[in-house]
Enzyme design. Structure first.
Site, short mmCIF file in Angstrom:
data_model
loop_
_atom_site.label_atom_id
_atom_site.label_comp_id
_atom_site.label_asym_id
_atom_site.label_seq_id
_atom_site.Cartn_x
_atom_site.Cartn_y
_atom_site.Cartn_z
N ASP A 208 5.54 -21.27 -2.80
CA ASP A 208 4.08 -21.25 -2.82
C ASP A 208 3.51 -21.19 -1.40
OD1 ASP A 208 4.16 -21.49 -5.60
OD2 ASP A 208 3.96 -23.68 -5.52
N ASP B 18 8.05 -27.73 -8.72
CA ASP B 18 7.16 -28.08 -7.62
C ASP B 18 7.46 -29.51 -7.17
OD1 ASP B 18 5.78 -25.64 -7.63
OD2 ASP B 18 4.38 -26.33 -9.16
#
Length: 153
Positions: free
Chosen positions: A131, A113
């Site tokens: 995401d 991330d």
């Protein structure tokens, strides 16, 4: 139309993997890069869970669930009418996002991330392009359900 929308999913997977690789290889010396002060940062993070770090450390379980979800959504994608663009885009986004994070889980044991936002002083959980695809796909899925409900009722 299905082929073109399928290409959209492939492009999202490529962008997701490229962006993760780029951030991973170029931010190791500086893990937190300010882009817009007090709002947006590039922060490389390893997430062994899912959204909001739920089920952290359960990589195998999350990988299995991801594979099942991908297969179920792909079934709906294949069965979907080629003229139903909203549903096709929705399924493509969901599949692409799930595959993008599944690749990380299978090869690295965690998801990379890096998009880090501070919204009204709240440090929102760090996320990635996959995401974003899943989130947009989930929102569109609600619209698909509403559309189907209206056409059936």
């Amino acid at each position: 139309m299905k082929f073109k929308i399928g290409i959209l999913g492939i492009i999202i997977i490529i962008l997701d993997q490229f962006s993760k690789y780029f951030i991973q290889t170029n931010t190791l010396w500086q893990n937190h890069i300010e882009i817009i002060p007090n709002f947006f940062y590039i922060t490389y993070a390893k997430n062994t869970g899912m959204g909001f770090s739920l089920l952290s450390g359960h990589t195998i379980l999350l990988a299995i669930v991801s594979m099942i979800v991908i297969l179920v959504i792909f079934y709906y994608y294949v069965k979907c009418d080629k003229k139903d663009v909203l549903s096709l885009v929705t399924y493509s986004l969901l599949i692409a996002g799930a595959i993008g994070n599944l690749i990380d889980r299978l090869y690295l044991g965690y998801v990379r991330d890096f998009l880090d936002f501070y919204i009204f002083g709240y440090d929102f959980p760090i996320f990635n392009i996959a995401d974003c695809a899943v989130t947009i796909g989930a929102i569109l899925l609600v619209l698909v359900f509403i559309k189907e409900e209206r056409s059936n009722g």
